[in-house]
Design an enzyme around this catalytic site. Sequence first.
Site, PDB file in Angstrom:
ATOM      1  N   ARG A 125       0.815  -1.231   0.000  1.00 18.90           N
ATOM      2  CA  ARG A 125       0.000   0.000   0.000  1.00 18.90           C
ATOM      3  C   ARG A 125       0.845   1.275   0.000  1.00 18.90           C
ATOM      4  NH1 ARG A 125      -3.080  -2.957   3.965  1.00 18.90           N
ATOM      5  NH2 ARG A 125      -4.752  -4.045   2.898  1.00 18.90           N
ATOM      6  N   LYS A 147       3.306  11.306 -11.554  1.00 20.62           N
ATOM      7  CA  LYS A 147       2.472  10.448 -12.400  1.00 20.62           C
ATOM      8  C   LYS A 147       3.208   9.134 -12.595  1.00 20.62           C
ATOM      9  CE  LYS A 147      -0.390  13.507 -15.201  1.00 20.62           C
ATOM     10  NZ  LYS A 147      -0.646  14.014 -16.572  1.00 20.62           N
ATOM     11  N   GLU A 189      10.217  17.802 -24.857  1.00 24.95           N
ATOM     12  CA  GLU A 189       9.521  18.176 -23.613  1.00 24.95           C
ATOM     13  C   GLU A 189      10.058  19.503 -23.070  1.00 24.95           C
ATOM     14  OE1 GLU A 189       6.853  16.611 -22.604  1.00 24.95           O
ATOM     15  OE2 GLU A 189       7.033  14.466 -23.044  1.00 24.95           O
ATOM     16  N   LYS A 231       7.581  22.954 -14.191  1.00 27.83           N
ATOM     17  CA  LYS A 231       6.747  21.782 -13.878  1.00 27.83           C
ATOM     18  C   LYS A 231       6.364  21.776 -12.401  1.00 27.83           C
ATOM     19  CE  LYS A 231       5.534  17.128 -14.537  1.00 27.83           C
ATOM     20  NZ  LYS A 231       5.620  15.885 -15.268  1.00 27.83           N
ATOM     21  N   GLU A 241      -4.364  16.828 -11.643  1.00 26.83           N
ATOM     22  CA  GLU A 241      -4.808  17.252 -12.971  1.00 26.83           C
ATOM     23  C   GLU A 241      -6.324  17.451 -13.037  1.00 26.83           C
ATOM     24  OE1 GLU A 241      -2.506  15.616 -16.293  1.00 26.83           O
ATOM     25  OE2 GLU A 241      -4.315  15.737 -17.487  1.00 26.83           O
ATOM     26  N   ARG A 245      -2.891  21.469 -14.676  1.00 34.40           N
ATOM     27  CA  ARG A 245      -1.846  20.495 -15.017  1.00 34.40           C
ATOM     28  C   ARG A 245      -2.010  19.952 -16.436  1.00 34.40           C
ATOM     29  NH1 ARG A 245       0.951  15.693 -11.395  1.00 34.40           N
ATOM     30  NH2 ARG A 245       2.309  14.971 -13.055  1.00 34.40           N
ATOM     31  N   ASN A 249       0.218  18.573 -21.119  1.00 33.48           N
ATOM     32  CA  ASN A 249      -0.020  17.574 -22.164  1.00 33.48           C
ATOM     33  C   ASN A 249      -0.049  18.194 -23.557  1.00 33.48           C
ATOM     34  OD1 ASN A 249      -0.280  15.286 -20.483  1.00 33.48           O
ATOM     35  ND2 ASN A 249      -2.265  16.059 -19.832  1.00 33.48           N
ATOM     36  N   HIS A 252       0.513  16.071 -26.592  1.00 28.28           N
ATOM     37  CA  HIS A 252       0.423  14.672 -26.189  1.00 28.28           C
ATOM     38  C   HIS A 252      -0.829  13.975 -26.731  1.00 28.28           C
ATOM     39  CE1 HIS A 252       3.640  15.919 -23.578  1.00 28.28           C
ATOM     40  NE2 HIS A 252       3.744  14.721 -23.018  1.00 28.28           N
ATOM     41  N   HIS A 256       0.145  10.750 -28.370  1.00 25.98           N
ATOM     42  CA  HIS A 256      -0.239   9.427 -27.870  1.00 25.98           C
ATOM     43  C   HIS A 256      -0.913   8.610 -28.974  1.00 25.98           C
ATOM     44  CE1 HIS A 256      -0.244  10.531 -23.283  1.00 25.98           C
ATOM     45  NE2 HIS A 256       0.967  10.348 -23.774  1.00 25.98           N
ATOM     46  N   HIS A 269       8.668   8.397 -27.389  1.00 21.00           N
ATOM     47  CA  HIS A 269       7.623   9.251 -26.815  1.00 21.00           C
ATOM     48  C   HIS A 269       7.880  10.727 -27.168  1.00 21.00           C
ATOM     49  CE1 HIS A 269       4.669  10.770 -23.983  1.00 21.00           C
ATOM     50  NE2 HIS A 269       5.607  11.525 -23.437  1.00 21.00           N
TER      51      HIS A 269
HETATM   52  P1  NAD Z   1      13.044   5.414 -21.882  1.00 14.94           P
HETATM   53  O1  NAD Z   1      12.843   5.278 -20.449  1.00 14.94           O
HETATM   54  O2  NAD Z   1      12.577   4.300 -22.771  1.00 14.94           O
HETATM   55  O3  NAD Z   1      14.590   5.696 -22.168  1.00 14.94           O
HETATM   56  C1  NAD Z   1      15.005   5.888 -23.489  1.00 14.94           C
HETATM   57  C2  NAD Z   1      16.143   4.940 -23.900  1.00 14.94           C
HETATM   58  O4  NAD Z   1      17.379   5.476 -23.442  1.00 14.94           O
HETATM   59  C3  NAD Z   1      16.063   3.561 -23.348  1.00 14.94           C
HETATM   60  O5  NAD Z   1      16.545   2.655 -24.289  1.00 14.94           O
HETATM   61  C4  NAD Z   1      16.981   3.627 -22.140  1.00 14.94           C
HETATM   62  O6  NAD Z   1      17.472   2.364 -21.768  1.00 14.94           O
HETATM   63  C5  NAD Z   1      18.067   4.516 -22.655  1.00 14.94           C
HETATM   64  N1  NAD Z   1      18.793   5.275 -21.660  1.00 14.94           N
HETATM   65  C6  NAD Z   1      18.269   5.910 -20.591  1.00 14.94           C
HETATM   66  N2  NAD Z   1      19.192   6.641 -19.977  1.00 14.94           N
HETATM   67  C7  NAD Z   1      20.343   6.464 -20.665  1.00 14.94           C
HETATM   68  C8  NAD Z   1      21.639   6.972 -20.523  1.00 14.94           C
HETATM   69  N3  NAD Z   1      21.946   7.865 -19.591  1.00 14.94           N
HETATM   70  N4  NAD Z   1      22.594   6.558 -21.388  1.00 14.94           N
HETATM   71  C9  NAD Z   1      22.268   5.699 -22.394  1.00 14.94           C
HETATM   72  N5  NAD Z   1      21.046   5.190 -22.600  1.00 14.94           N
HETATM   73  C10 NAD Z   1      20.097   5.586 -21.733  1.00 14.94           C
HETATM   74  O7  NAD Z   1      12.318   6.742 -22.465  1.00 14.94           O
HETATM   75  P2  NAD Z   1      12.111   8.206 -21.881  1.00 14.94           P
HETATM   76  O8  NAD Z   1      12.042   9.057 -23.071  1.00 14.94           O
HETATM   77  O9  NAD Z   1      13.064   8.522 -20.802  1.00 14.94           O
HETATM   78  O10 NAD Z   1      10.678   8.124 -21.207  1.00 14.94           O
HETATM   79  C11 NAD Z   1       9.526   7.867 -21.963  1.00 14.94           C
HETATM   80  C12 NAD Z   1       8.469   7.340 -21.025  1.00 14.94           C
HETATM   81  O11 NAD Z   1       8.176   8.337 -20.049  1.00 14.94           O
HETATM   82  C13 NAD Z   1       7.171   6.991 -21.701  1.00 14.94           C
HETATM   83  O12 NAD Z   1       6.733   5.763 -21.220  1.00 14.94           O
HETATM   84  C14 NAD Z   1       6.235   8.105 -21.261  1.00 14.94           C
HETATM   85  O13 NAD Z   1       4.900   7.693 -21.196  1.00 14.94           O
HETATM   86  C15 NAD Z   1       6.777   8.436 -19.909  1.00 14.94           C
HETATM   87  N6  NAD Z   1       6.478   9.805 -19.463  1.00 14.94           N
HETATM   88  C16 NAD Z   1       5.960   9.952 -18.232  1.00 14.94           C
HETATM   89  C17 NAD Z   1       5.688  11.226 -17.742  1.00 14.94           C
HETATM   90  C18 NAD Z   1       5.189  11.397 -16.343  1.00 14.94           C
HETATM   91  O14 NAD Z   1       4.812  12.511 -15.984  1.00 14.94           O
HETATM   92  N7  NAD Z   1       5.201  10.380 -15.529  1.00 14.94           N
HETATM   93  C19 NAD Z   1       5.968  12.347 -18.531  1.00 14.94           C
HETATM   94  C20 NAD Z   1       6.519  12.159 -19.804  1.00 14.94           C
HETATM   95  C21 NAD Z   1       6.777  10.861 -20.257  1.00 14.94           C
HETATM   96  N1  GLY Z   2       3.862  14.935 -18.265  1.00 17.65           N
HETATM   97  C1  GLY Z   2       2.613  15.549 -17.922  1.00 17.65           C
HETATM   98  C2  GLY Z   2       2.370  15.642 -16.459  1.00 17.65           C
HETATM   99  O1  GLY Z   2       3.192  15.262 -15.673  1.00 17.65           O
HETATM  100  O2  GLY Z   2       1.320  16.057 -16.068  1.00 17.65           O
END
Ligand code: NAD
Ligand code: GLY
Length: 370
Positions: A125, A147, A189, A231, A241, A245, A249, A252, A256, A269
């Site tokens: 939990r 998130k 971003e 942010k 949100e 907030r 997006n 997005h 998406h 992404h």
């Molecule tokens: P990712 O986590 O897939 O990382 C991108 C690639 O880079 C991967 O292959 C990873 O292994 C590699 N990598 C990471 N750090 C590295 C480094 N320092 N050196 C070499 N390789 C490295 O992608 P991302 O772009 O970081 O994140 C995308 C994800 O984030 C999506 O799933 C998206 O939905 C999510 N997201 C979430 C929020 C949120 O608010 N929670 C906001 C935006 C995106």
């Molecule tokens: N990436 C959008 C949010 O965190 O709300």
Amino acid sequence: MNTDECHRVRIDFGSRSYPILIGAGLLGDPRSYADLPLAQTALIVSNVTIAPLYAQALQRALAAHYPRVLLLTLPDGEAHKDWPHLQFIFDCLLEHGCDRRTVLFALGGGVVGDMTGFAAASYMRGVPFVQVPTTLLAQVDSSVGGKTAINHRLGKNMIGAFYQPVRVICDLDVLRSLPEAELSAGLAEVIKYGPIADMALLDWIESHLPDLLDRRPNALAHVVRRSCEIKASVVGSDERETGVRAILNFGHTFGHAIEAGMGYGAWLHGQAVGCGMVMATLLSHKLGLVDAACYERLRGLIGAARLPVVGPVLDADDNAGRYLDLMRMDKKSEAGEIKFVVIDGAGRALVRSAPDALVREVINASCREH
Ligand code: NAD
Ligand code: GLY
């Protein structure tokens, strides 16, 4: 730079407030992890690409604070941000007898961060977790604001929770090993924060884009800090949100649809968001909110950041219809009505619906076979 010189951005959630530390050399410095919740066990969750690069340095630093430091290495990629791989985290925690004080450390990009955060939200939990983001995208966006989620085959990030980390540690050094396409994906971003909140940031990015693409430490430090400030301010006033907030997006809704329509992982992404911002700006133009010059300016910057500006064709027979169907699955949709984040050209964003015919025009003008 070390922990003595790092920037701190505070995100304000009352008793759940936390700092975002930004600087060079933070990941392997035990001082970055001082004063975190006490526990017998720390579990680092990472993936097969990042763990060989950085897990040992993190393990060593954490050993100064935790008697037992475990490492779980997941496969790499958006395609694995799913239920079976979330279960691996729970399996690891239970098989090692981890109690409710255990602290999770997400060492990776947004995929690892979102999954680890969701695991932390639900294991016994709720246990504390720390974000150690290793992509630019994760440092400027996904690690901040709580998130957490996994994907469902019918929609991205559909299963998740709002759950805040206790600390975010953005070590700028780790960005050196990031592949070029991932750097650009993170820049999408960063660019996003300009039109929705701070046109001065947009000016700054335009004039420093070569430095950012060259990974100059000062340029990266500036955009990571400013992005986190924006942010933190938005999320601090609307954690769940219910209002403002949603502006985060921007791009997005279209993005998406691209990710889901192409199959998760086919487009990064950030690439989908970059292209989605081009489409959302064209929609803003067609709604009479911004002039053509604003559209051209953003499209030019996104292209110069080495991001796609032309959307993919998702259905040869009815491409716009396919986009519309996918966008109705968006979490902002209400009773099947799609809500778009649009901009006014002066650093403000708003959430609006738009007639399907107008959205079809935008999609038809923005997509071709890649
Ligand atoms: P990712 O986590 O897939 O990382 C991108 C690639 O880079 C991967 O292959 C990873 O292994 C590699 N990598 C990471 N750090 C590295 C480094 N320092 N050196 C070499 N390789 C490295 O992608 P991302 O772009 O970081 O994140 C995308 C994800 O984030 C999506 O799933 C998206 O939905 C999510 N997201 C979430 C929020 C949120 O608010 N929670 C906001 C935006 C995106
Ligand atoms: N990436 C959008 C949010 O965190 O709300």
